[in-house]
Design a protein around this motif. Structure first.
Motif, short mmCIF file in Angstrom:
data_model
loop_
_atom_site.label_atom_id
_atom_site.label_comp_id
_atom_site.label_asym_id
_atom_site.label_seq_id
_atom_site.Cartn_x
_atom_site.Cartn_y
_atom_site.Cartn_z
N VAL A 43 0.85 -1.21 0.00
CA VAL A 43 0.00 0.00 0.00
C VAL A 43 0.88 1.26 0.00
CG1 VAL A 43 -1.86 1.27 1.16
CG2 VAL A 43 -1.87 -1.23 1.20
N THR A 44 1.98 1.20 0.75
CA THR A 44 2.92 2.33 0.75
C THR A 44 3.46 2.57 -0.65
OG1 THR A 44 3.48 1.90 3.06
CG2 THR A 44 5.07 3.19 1.79
N ALA A 45 3.81 1.48 -1.34
CA ALA A 45 4.34 1.61 -2.71
C ALA A 45 3.32 2.31 -3.61
CB ALA A 45 4.70 0.23 -3.26
N LEU A 46 2.04 1.95 -3.45
CA LEU A 46 1.00 2.60 -4.26
C LEU A 46 0.88 4.08 -3.90
CD1 LEU A 46 -1.97 0.01 -4.17
CD2 LEU A 46 -0.25 0.33 -5.97
N THR A 47 1.00 4.39 -2.60
CA THR A 47 0.86 5.79 -2.17
C THR A 47 2.02 6.63 -2.69
OG1 THR A 47 -0.21 4.95 -0.18
CG2 THR A 47 0.38 7.26 -0.17
#
Ligand SMILES: Cc1ncc(COP(=O)(O)O)c(C=O)c1O
Length: 378
Positions: A264-268
Motif C-alpha cells: 500500500v505504501t508503494a501505491l501511495t
C-alpha cells in the motif's frame, strides 16, 4: 470526495485512488498488469514480483526526496517506538551521550527509551510551556561549544553520538520548519507525522525515520533513511531485525516483511508522484492548514495555542478552554460527518489531522462547522 471526512491522527486517511487500487487487487494482485494468481498477502516476499515492488518503492522514495546515493533505505517493523530503541542501539557509542530536543510527548518518550541504552542529554524541553513551541537553538544546553560547525566539545564533557529531534509532534501540533544545521554529530529525525508532506533536505540528517500510518500507508512498516557511514557503528549483539546494516544489506528482506503495508505504501508513493511530488504536497499542506489556522485565529470561541512560527501543517491543535464546549464541538462535527477530531487523551481539546490525502473541501467543511458552532453559541 464527499463526506465523511476523516481527521484521524493515524492510522489516517489514504488517497481514495490508492484504496480503489487495493480493492481491485484484493482478489488477485496485478503487478504492472501481470496477474500473480493470488493477493499480495498470499505470495512469497522472495518472489520476483514482490522483490520488484520493494525495489520500485525504494526508487520512488529516492526520486521524491532526492535521496543522495550515500544513504540507504530500509523498511522495518516495530513502528516508531521500535526506532526509539533501534536508534540508540545502533548509534549510541560507549562513553558518549545521545542529545535530545524535547518538543512534545513523542520526543520525551524517545528519551525514555534511549535512556535504557546509555547516557542521554536533554538539550532543551518545552514541556513547561505545554509544548506550544519548539525550543529555540539558544536555549539548548549543549555539551559542545556553539560557535559554528563541528565546534569542539568542552574538556571533560562527553560528546554526543547523535542529536535527535521529532520534526512534527503529532499530539501537541508543533513542527520544525527548518532543520538545525552546523551540528557536531549526525542529526536523527523522527519525521513520522509529516513525512512526504514537504521536501526535506536528507543530506542535513544522519538518519530519518517515519512510521507509515500517517501520510504514506497503513500501520506496520517504518521507513528508515540512513547515511551509510553510520551503518558500521552498531555493536554485534543487537537484534538482527533492528540492526540497520544487517537489514540494509538484506534489502529489507532478511525476514518476512510486512508485505501488505509495503504494497500500500508503494501505491501511495506512486500517487504522490502522480500528484506532482513533494512540492505539490507542500502547497496543499500550506493551503489546508492556513485556512484552518486563519479561521481559529479569527474565532472568539476557539484558540490554536501553538506559537505561529512552530505550528504544524499536519496536526492542527485547538480548544476553547472548556472541556464541555470542546466535547460538544466534537459531537457537533461528528454528526456532520467530520470524524475523529477529539484531541489526544493527554492533551484534550481538538486536533484536526490534515495529511496528504485530506482534500481542501474537508477543511472547508471544518471551517464552516467552526463558524456555525460559534454562531449557535453567541
Ligand atoms: C511523531 C510520532 N512518533 C512516534 C509515534 C509512535 O508510533 P508507533 O505507535 O507506530 O510506534 C507516533 C505515533 O503516533 C508519532 O506520531
Amino acid at each position: 470526495m464527499t463526506l465523511p471526512y476523516n481527521f484521524s491522527p493515524g492510522p489516517a486517511m489514504l488517497p481514495p485512488e490508492v484504496l480503489d487500487q487495493v480493492r481491485a487487487d484484493l482478489p488477485e494482485w496485478h503487478w504492472h498488469g501481470v496477474g500473480q494468481g493470488a493477493s499480495v498477502m498470499e505470495v512469497s516476499h522472495r518472489g520476483k514480483a514482490f522483490e520488484a515492488l520493494i525495489g520500485e518503492a525504494e526508487q520512488d522514495l529516492r526520486d521524491l526526496l532526492s535521496i543522495p546515493a550515500n544513504y540507504r533505505v530500509i523498511f522495518m517493523q516495530g513502528g516508531a517506538w521500535g526506532q526509539f530503541a533501534a536508534v540508540p542501539m545502533n548509534l549510541l557509542r560507549a562513553g558518549e551521550t545521545a542529545d535530545y530536543l524535547v518538543s512534545g510527548g513523542w520526543s520525551k518518550s524517545a528519551v525514555g527509551e534511549a535512556s535504557k541504552f546509555g547516557a542521554v542529554n536533554v538539550l532543551a524541553s518545552s514541556e513547561n510551556d505545554g509544548y506550544t513551541r519548539v525550543p529555540a537553538r539558544n536555549e539548548w544546553k549543549s555539551t559542545w561549544t556553539e560557535n559554528g560547525a563541528a565546534a569542539p566539545v568542552q574538556p571533560g564533557v562527553q560528546s554526543p553520538s547523535y542529536i535527535y529531534a521529532c520534526s512534527n509532534e503529532t499530539v501537541y501540533g508543533n513542527e520544525i520548519h527548518s532543520l538545525p544545521r552546523n551540528l557536531p554529530a549526525p542529526l536523527v529525525i523522527d519525521a513520522s507525522s509529516h513525512f512526504l508532506s514537504r521536501p526535506m533536505d536528507v543530506s542535513a540528517c544522519g538518519l530519518i525515520y517515519a512510521g507509515a500510518q500517517k501520510n504514506i500507508g497503513p500501520a506496520g512498516v517504518t521507513i528508515i533513511i540512513v547515511r551509510d557511514d553510520l551503518l558500521d557503528r552498531a555493536p554485534k549483539n543487537i537484534p538482527s531485525v533492528f540492526h540497520y546494516k544487517h537489514m540494509a544489506d538484506n534489502r529489507s528482506l532478511f525476514n518476512t516483511p510486512p508485505v501488505f503495508a509495503i504494497y500500500v505504501t508503494a501505491l501511495t508513493l506512486k500517487w504522490i508522484k502522480a500528484q506532482g511530488g513533494l512540492a505539490a504536497m507542500e502547497r496543499r499542506a500550506i493551503a489546508r492548514s492556513s485556512m484552518l489556522y486563519d479561521a481559529l485565529d479569527a474565532s472568539r470561541l476557539f484558540k490554536a495555542p501553538v506559537a505561529k512560527a512552530d505550528r504544524s501543517r499536519m496536526n492542527v491543535v485547538f480548544d476553547s478552554g472548556d472541556a464541555d464546549i470542546d466535547a460538544a464541538f466534537v459531537k457537533f462535527c461528528d454528526e456532520r460527518g467530520l470524524k475523529s477530531l477529539k484531541g489526544h487523551r493527554v492533551r484534550g481539546g481538538m486536533r484536526a489531522s490534515l495529511y496528504n490525502a485530506m482534500p481542501v473541501a474537508g477543511v472547508e467543511a471544518l471551517v464552516a462547522a467552526v463558524r456555525e458552532f460559534e454562531a449557535l453559541r453567541a
